[in-house]
Design a protein around this motif. Structure first.
Motif, PDB file in Angstrom:
ATOM      1  N   UNK A  84     129.166  18.854 -89.975  1.00 51.76           N
ATOM      2  CA  UNK A  84     130.158  19.038 -88.940  1.00 51.76           C
ATOM      3  C   UNK A  84     129.510  19.579 -87.690  1.00 51.76           C
ATOM      4  N   UNK A  85     129.770  18.933 -86.602  1.00 52.08           N
ATOM      5  CA  UNK A  85     129.350  19.421 -85.302  1.00 52.08           C
ATOM      6  C   UNK A  85     130.620  19.757 -84.560  1.00 52.08           C
ATOM      7  N   UNK A  86     130.743  20.962 -84.079  1.00 50.49           N
ATOM      8  CA  UNK A  86     132.001  21.413 -83.508  1.00 50.49           C
ATOM      9  C   UNK A  86     131.836  21.788 -82.048  1.00 50.49           C
ATOM     10  N   UNK A  87     132.714  21.272 -81.226  1.00 54.23           N
ATOM     11  CA  UNK A  87     132.841  21.696 -79.843  1.00 54.23           C
ATOM     12  C   UNK A  87     134.271  22.171 -79.686  1.00 54.23           C
ATOM     13  N   UNK A  88     134.483  23.322 -79.130  1.00 55.90           N
ATOM     14  CA  UNK A  88     135.827  23.847 -78.969  1.00 55.90           C
ATOM     15  C   UNK A  88     136.170  23.919 -77.489  1.00 55.90           C
ATOM     16  N   UNK A  89     137.334  23.435 -77.173  1.00 54.89           N
ATOM     17  CA  UNK A  89     137.827  23.450 -75.797  1.00 54.89           C
ATOM     18  C   UNK A  89     139.148  24.194 -75.783  1.00 54.89           C
ATOM     19  N   UNK A 124     137.262  19.500 -81.433  1.00 49.99           N
ATOM     20  CA  UNK A 124     136.674  18.182 -81.581  1.00 49.99           C
ATOM     21  C   UNK A 124     135.380  18.301 -82.347  1.00 49.99           C
ATOM     22  N   UNK A 125     135.149  17.386 -83.270  1.00 53.83           N
ATOM     23  CA  UNK A 125     133.902  17.423 -84.019  1.00 53.83           C
ATOM     24  C   UNK A 125     133.685  16.135 -84.781  1.00 53.83           C
ATOM     25  N   UNK A 126     132.512  16.009 -85.321  1.00 55.98           N
ATOM     26  CA  UNK A 126     132.139  14.870 -86.154  1.00 55.98           C
ATOM     27  C   UNK A 126     132.005  15.375 -87.581  1.00 55.98           C
ATOM     28  N   UNK A 156     136.867  13.839 -85.367  1.00 57.15           N
ATOM     29  CA  UNK A 156     138.139  14.540 -85.523  1.00 57.15           C
ATOM     30  C   UNK A 156     138.431  15.208 -84.190  1.00 57.15           C
ATOM     31  N   UNK A 157     139.585  14.912 -83.614  1.00 55.21           N
ATOM     32  CA  UNK A 157     139.977  15.496 -82.338  1.00 55.21           C
ATOM     33  C   UNK A 157     141.414  15.969 -82.493  1.00 55.21           C
TER      34      UNK A 157
END
Length: 165
Positions: free
Chosen positions: A10-15, A100-102, A155-156
């Motif tokens: 999992x790669x996570x970016x949070x907005x 959002x992440x993969x 996943x968004x």
């Protein structure tokens, strides 16, 4: 026999931010402000009798988790199922947040949680996305997507805390 071994990548970016969308053509991320995550943003959770290195690694922007059917819970005496996960801080109680992440789930995995957000008005969680037999489900019923084994998928999720959505 169900195979409970799984490895989640999992790669996570949070907005975060707030926005009003009056036109369906507007980018749903318009108005969000990116929240940069760093090591202090993460709380690692893994079986109480196992070192973090045995269930988690991070390389080249990818968080990788392993969970086995016979793993112990996070705390001694807990009745929760085996898990290895990252809880992302800061906690929030209002506004509109985007996650959002993969993710990648190997074939044979069933019951792997991809996203869980706590703090529902009624119940423990606002949302729980799980993989059962290669299909992503909202909790255990409505199917959101199918055929997700052995491939990366995005996943968004947008969480409107105040609107309860």
């Amino acid at each position: 026999m169900k195979v409970w071994y799984y490895s989640l990548l999992l790669f996570v970016t949070t907005l975060m931010g707030c926005f009003l969308v009056n036109d369906a053509q507007i980018d749903p991320t318009f108005g969000f402000v990116e929240v940069m995550l760093n090591e202090t943003s993460f709380e690692y959770q893994k079986p109480y009798d196992t070192s973090l290195e045995q269930r988690y690694s991070y390389a080249n922007g990818t968080h990788r988790f392993w969970v086995y059917a016979d793993d112990k819970p996070r705390n001694l005496g807990s009745n929760t199922q085996p898990r290895t996960e990252i809880r992302i801080h800061p906690d929030y109680t209002s506004g509109i947040w985007q996650f959002e992440g993969m993710a990648f789930v190997p074939n044979g995995t069933s019951g792997a949680t991809i996203v869980q957000i706590h703090g529902a008005a009624h119940g423990n969680t606002t949302i729980l996305l799980r993989i059962y037999d290669g299909d992503m489900r909202y909790y255990s019923t409505p199917v959101i997507d199918t055929g997700l084994y052995d491939k990366w998928f995005k996943v968004n999720l947008i969480h409107d805390v105040d609107g309860g959505k």
